[in-house]
Design a protein around this motif. Structure first.
Motif, PDB file in Angstrom:
ATOM      1  N   PHE A  66       0.821  -1.207   0.000  1.00  0.00           N
ATOM      2  CA  PHE A  66       0.000   0.000   0.000  1.00  0.00           C
ATOM      3  C   PHE A  66       0.862   1.268   0.000  1.00  0.00           C
ATOM      4  N   ALA A  67       2.104   1.156   0.467  1.00  0.00           N
ATOM      5  CA  ALA A  67       2.980   2.328   0.514  1.00  0.00           C
ATOM      6  C   ALA A  67       3.714   2.579  -0.806  1.00  0.00           C
ATOM      7  N   PHE A  68       3.668   1.629  -1.731  1.00  0.00           N
ATOM      8  CA  PHE A  68       4.430   1.777  -2.978  1.00  0.00           C
ATOM      9  C   PHE A  68       3.950   2.942  -3.845  1.00  0.00           C
ATOM     10  N   PRO A  69       2.642   3.143  -4.050  1.00  0.00           N
ATOM     11  CA  PRO A  69       2.232   4.291  -4.897  1.00  0.00           C
ATOM     12  C   PRO A  69       2.724   5.630  -4.369  1.00  0.00           C
ATOM     13  N   GLY A  70       2.650   5.831  -3.032  1.00  0.00           N
ATOM     14  CA  GLY A  70       3.154   7.081  -2.472  1.00  0.00           C
ATOM     15  C   GLY A  70       4.646   7.248  -2.675  1.00  0.00           C
ATOM     16  N   LEU A  75       9.058   9.986  -5.758  1.00  0.00           N
ATOM     17  CA  LEU A  75      10.264  10.000  -6.593  1.00  0.00           C
ATOM     18  C   LEU A  75      10.146  11.014  -7.735  1.00  0.00           C
ATOM     19  N   ARG A  76       8.928  11.362  -8.137  1.00  0.00           N
ATOM     20  CA  ARG A  76       8.735  12.311  -9.229  1.00  0.00           C
ATOM     21  C   ARG A  76       8.692  13.761  -8.742  1.00  0.00           C
ATOM     22  N   HIS A  77       8.726  13.966  -7.454  1.00  0.00           N
ATOM     23  CA  HIS A  77       8.655  15.320  -6.914  1.00  0.00           C
ATOM     24  C   HIS A  77      10.015  16.011  -7.028  1.00  0.00           C
ATOM     25  N   GLU A  78       9.998  17.316  -7.258  1.00  0.00           N
ATOM     26  CA  GLU A  78      11.232  18.101  -7.329  1.00  0.00           C
ATOM     27  C   GLU A  78      11.643  18.488  -5.900  1.00  0.00           C
ATOM     28  N   TRP A  79      12.531  17.693  -5.318  1.00  0.00           N
ATOM     29  CA  TRP A  79      12.926  17.916  -3.931  1.00  0.00           C
ATOM     30  C   TRP A  79      13.984  19.015  -3.801  1.00  0.00           C
TER      31      TRP A  79
END
Length: 416
Positions: A66-70, A75-79
């Motif tokens: 259940f935690a994989f989609p988050g 990973l696609r967020h600009e950190w």
């Protein structure tokens, strides 16, 4: 005791117990006794334990998945902002993710925790050699945590086949205990039934272990892929991003000096290379001109030879043509003479054909008279036959013949 267990394991354990209770509440209904699931999961207490471990492991895997989609969305967020060269280590504190700009699931993501730990270490301890070692340490620690995260599933996969063998042994012991040789015939059906249930227990245990192992493989592969993506991002964005303030000026001077030296070396190398290329191209052009002149002379000589051969061929062709025309003229004259001779022969044959035609005409006229005479004789003969005076005519004709013969033998007749 409850506080010693991780929260995820605790919740998965409770959910596994609840799922097992619901499953057997359904399977123990009378309508489910003859089904395949009822035969493989309700015949022995060991079957209950196998079912509980299987459901527990699946629920634990589901909680992890259940935690994989988050994690994947994180990973696609600009950190971190885009960088232009190295930055001072003092700017690391401003890059630590804050709670105001991020949601709760982003703050709980692995990449957010890894970035926060790396930046916090850069702020507290600087960006020396220990900084890169810390990045590698956090990567190894994340890998160990991923392996430990699936300890419950690995435990269930390891213990389930053993429980299956235990159930098989229990069934065999139940089937063979308290039976004598004399009772073998009467209790053979019960023994065979218990032995079948024993193999059913092993089958269900192996099926549960293989199913859990398959889902574990998929979940662990996805989990390790997320860790690898986090490692690549941290290595690309943070490992060489910062530099200590006291090292900026010397490093810039060294970089500038190295840059000037490199430019000088490149300029000298380029000049030598251009000179070498110029000499090589000059020699190449000279060889090309010499070769072109030699090829031009060879082509001129070849053209002269070809022109002479063409003239010789034309002269021989004209001589052969004249000889052929003379031979053709002689043959034509001879042919004309033969044609004139043939015409003379045809004319002479024409006169002969006229004489032959006259003779044939005369013969045709004589044949007509003979035919008339024959017709007259036939009529006379028919007349004589019809008047039955044939004999008289014969006698008269004989007498006439004798008379004619006598007259011919007379001397006067002979003189005449």
């Amino acid at each position: 005791m409850k506080s010693l267990l991780p929260r995820s394991v605790d919740s998965s354990l409770l959910l596994g117990c609840g799922a097992t209770a619901i499953y057997y509440a359904i399977m123990l209904q009378p309508s489910m006794h003859g089904t395949i699931l009822g035969r493989y999961t309700t015949k022995n207490p060991v079957d209950y334990a196998i079912t509980f471990l299987f459901l527990w492991s699946l629920i634990d895997l589901a909680i992890k998945c259940f935690a994989f989609p988050g994690e994947m969305l994180s990973l696609r967020h600009e950190w971190l902002p885009e960088r232009n060269g190295q930055q001072p280590a003092s700017t690391a504190a401003a890059l630590i993710p804050g709670e105001t700009s991020l949601s709760g699931w982003q703050l709980r993501s692995r990449i957010c925790g890894r970035i926060s730990k790396v930046l916090q270490y850069a702020v507290e301890h600087g960006v020396g050699q220990d900084y890169r070692d810390q990045i590698k340490y956090l990567s190894g620690k994340a890998e160990e945590e991923t392996i430990a995260r699936y300890s419950v599933v690995r435990f269930a996969i390891a213990i389930t086949p053993m429980l299956g063998f235990l159930g098989t042994v229990v069934h065999f012991g139940t089937a063979l205990s308290g039976i004598s040789f004399e009772e073998m015939d009467s209790r053979l059906a019960d023994v065979v039934s218990h032995m079948g249930e024993a193999f059913n227990t092993t089958t269900s245990a192996l099926a549960a272990a293989m199913t859990a192992m398959f889902f574990l493989f998929l979940a662990e592969r996805t989990d390790k892929g997320i860790d690898a993506a986090v490692d690549r991002y941290v290595e690309r964005e943070l490992e060489t991003r910062f530099v200590a303030e006291r090292q900026i000026a010397p490093e810039l001077n060294g970089v500038q000096s190295a840059h000037d030296d490199a430019l000088l070396i490149m300029r000298q190398t380029l000049e030598r290379q251009v000179q070498l290329w110029t000499e090589a191209l000059g020699g190449l052009f000279q060889q090309f001109e010499q070769r072109q002149a030699a090829e031009g002379a060879a082509w001129a000589q070849a053209l002269d030879s070809l022109r002479a051969a063409q003239d010789t061929f034309e002269q021989r062709k004209e001589e052969r043509l004249i000889v052929g025309l003379e031979a053709f003229s002689d043959r034509q004259q001879t042919h004309l003479e033969q044609v004139h001779g043939t015409l003379d022969q045809v004319v002479s044959l024409k006169g002969e054909f006229h004489s032959i035609g006259d003779a044939l005409q005369k013969i045709s006229d004589g044949e007509g008279r003979i035919a008339e005479l024959q017709a007259t004789l036939d009529n006379n003969l028919q007349t004589l036959q019809m008047s039955q005076k044939m004999d008289e005519a014969m006698h008269g004709l004989t007498a006439a013949i004798h008379l004619l013969t006598a007259r011919r033998d007379l001397p006067g007749a002979r003189a005449a």
